[in-house]
Design a protein around this motif. Structure first.
Motif, short mmCIF file in Angstrom:
data_model
loop_
_atom_site.label_atom_id
_atom_site.label_comp_id
_atom_site.label_asym_id
_atom_site.label_seq_id
_atom_site.Cartn_x
_atom_site.Cartn_y
_atom_site.Cartn_z
N ALA A 81 0.84 -1.20 0.00
CA ALA A 81 0.00 0.00 0.00
C ALA A 81 0.87 1.24 0.00
O ALA A 81 1.20 1.79 1.04
CB ALA A 81 -0.92 -0.02 1.22
N VAL A 82 1.26 1.71 -1.19
CA VAL A 82 2.18 2.85 -1.28
C VAL A 82 1.54 4.15 -0.82
O VAL A 82 2.24 5.15 -0.65
CB VAL A 82 2.72 3.02 -2.71
N VAL A 83 0.23 4.16 -0.61
CA VAL A 83 -0.41 5.36 -0.07
C VAL A 83 0.15 5.64 1.33
O VAL A 83 0.08 6.77 1.81
CB VAL A 83 -1.94 5.18 -0.03
N THR A 132 -11.91 -7.75 5.32
CA THR A 132 -11.86 -7.19 6.68
C THR A 132 -10.46 -6.67 6.99
O THR A 132 -10.27 -5.57 7.48
CB THR A 132 -12.28 -8.24 7.72
N GLY A 133 -9.47 -7.51 6.67
CA GLY A 133 -8.08 -7.10 6.87
C GLY A 133 -7.71 -5.93 5.98
O GLY A 133 -6.99 -5.02 6.41
N TYR A 134 -8.20 -5.95 4.75
CA TYR A 134 -7.93 -4.86 3.81
C TYR A 134 -8.48 -3.54 4.36
O TYR A 134 -7.79 -2.51 4.31
CB TYR A 134 -8.59 -5.18 2.47
N TYR A 135 -9.69 -3.59 4.92
CA TYR A 135 -10.32 -2.38 5.44
C TYR A 135 -9.55 -1.83 6.64
O TYR A 135 -9.23 -0.64 6.69
CB TYR A 135 -11.78 -2.68 5.83
N TYR A 136 -9.23 -2.69 7.60
CA TYR A 136 -8.61 -2.21 8.84
C TYR A 136 -7.11 -1.98 8.71
O TYR A 136 -6.53 -1.21 9.48
CB TYR A 136 -8.89 -3.18 9.99
N CYS A 137 -6.47 -2.63 7.75
CA CYS A 137 -5.03 -2.41 7.53
C CYS A 137 -4.75 -1.25 6.58
O CYS A 137 -3.62 -0.76 6.53
CB CYS A 137 -4.38 -3.67 6.96
N TYR A 138 -5.77 -0.81 5.86
CA TYR A 138 -5.52 0.12 4.77
C TYR A 138 -6.47 1.32 4.77
O TYR A 138 -6.04 2.47 4.78
CB TYR A 138 -5.63 -0.65 3.45
N LEU A 139 -7.78 1.06 4.81
CA LEU A 139 -8.76 2.12 4.63
C LEU A 139 -9.14 2.83 5.93
O LEU A 139 -9.44 4.03 5.91
CB LEU A 139 -10.03 1.56 3.98
#
Length: 362
Positions: free
Chosen positions: A43-45, A186-193
């Motif tokens: 996630a380069v953001v 779920t992981g994508y949301y809490y690790c990234y968004l």
């Protein structure tokens, strides 16, 4: 003093995000390596969150919260609103917006208020302009960061200790989520968004700024950090092919990005030559607008069949360049129009005061 090397890095990472969203490249075997690059699963953001925190160290200590927030909103909101209106219009014309659905209205309202990442819904957080979730989390970071820096500037050094502790807790939370949800949304949301995920990177950027301001951070240490940053990137590129995506976001991206930001926190002759040249700085200055506009612009270009036609009949690389240049052109036009509008508005406000002052003087 402006760090041109960091501006060049902004360009590099903005292009990286663009590549990771160029999904049409997956259709061409010899283009897969570009799409599935260092930027795809990592996630380069995170870099943009860290840089935002890094620059907050230069916050004007006398600025009031209202003026500070107004400045940030004027920077991030107008283009966001323009894209939402355009996408809403397209959805209405294509009968894709359900006027009778409560969820549709909630989604629209949350996106317009930049609260979509607090919805605990992946669909809502990435609706309309998909990449605008970043603004929702970034605004939260700016607000928290302002009050934190005001405390620090008031001489409350214990706030730095709290910053270290909070950053560590958030980092641990991110890693735990990744361990329990390595592949799913779920992981994508809490690790990234989720805004607290962005806050993790934001606080790390702030800590890096404080650390690199120390006089003991010599040229030798910068050289070492640049070497470590290069090694971290190579390791990340290799391991990301064998690890779940959320592992990459939690365990690889943060240390690699932190090393990069630390290595180029102070310019060297090498960094200025490679990243601080005029072309990279030019793209870096447009990186924010380019990031916000590229997803929407690429979807419009794709609707007209331009991308597929060029990719199939000429080359996917040419299609990639055309997409990037058109997105960059849109970012350039918007940035210049926005700056021109702001200058006009400021002149309108100042002119009556000048006339009034002149009459009183006479």
């Amino acid at each position: 003093m402006r760090n041109k090397s960091v501006q060049g890095l902004r360009a590099l990472f903005a292009i990286g995000v663009f590549l990771s969203h160029s999904y049409f490249l997956k259709e061409y075997a010899y283009s897969t390596a570009i799409f599935n690059s260092f930027f795809a699963k990592s996630a380069v953001v995170s870099f943009f969150f860290m840089i935002s925190g890094f620059y907050l160290i230069n916050l004007n200590k006398d600025i009031k919260f209202g003026a500070y927030l107004k400045k940030k909103i004027l920077r991030i909101y107008p283009l966001h609103l323009i894209i939402i209106i355009m996408m809403l219009t397209i959805n209405i014309l294509g009968n894709a917006f359900d006027f009778t659905s409560f969820k549709s209205w909630i989604t629209l309202i949350l996106n317009m208020c930049l609260l979509q990442t607090w919805s605990f819904s992946l669909t809502i957080a990435t609706s309309f302009n998909t990449v605008a979730w970043f603004l929702s989390s970034l605004l939260f970071c700016y607000i928290v960061g302002y009050w934190l820096m005001k405390k620090v500037s008031a001489g409350e050094t214990k706030e730095w200790k709290y910053t270290y502790i909070i950053a560590a807790i958030l980092l641990v939370f991110k890693c735990i989520v990744a361990l329990y949800h390595p592949n799913d949304n779920t992981g994508y949301y809490y690790c990234y968004l989720f805004p607290l995920a962005g806050m993790t990177d934001f606080l790390i950027g702030l800590i890096i700024a404080k650390t690199t301001m120390n006089k003991e951070f010599s040229d030798n240490k910068r050289g070492t950090m640049q070497t470590l940053a290069l090694l971290a990137i190579i390791i990340t590129i290799y391991l990301k092919n064998y690890l779940p995506p959320n592992y990459c976001r939690a365990f690889l991206t943060i240390p690699a990005t932190a090393l990069i930001v630390t290595a180029f926190a102070k310019e060297t002759r090498f960094s200025r030559l490679v990243f601080g040249n005029k072309l990279m700085v030019f793209i870096g200055d447009l990186s924010f607008e380019f990031y916000l506009i590229h997803s929407f612009a690429m979807s419009i270009i794709d609707k007209f069949g331009i991308t597929k036609f060029i990719a199939a009949n000429v080359s996917p690389f040419v299609a990639l360049v055309v997409n990037m240049l058109l997105c960059m052109l849109g970012a350039f036009i918007y940035k210049n129009l926005a700056e021109w509008t702001i200058k006009k508005v400021e002149n309108i406000k100042i002119k009556p005061e000048v006339i009034k002052y002149g009459k009183q003087k006479n």
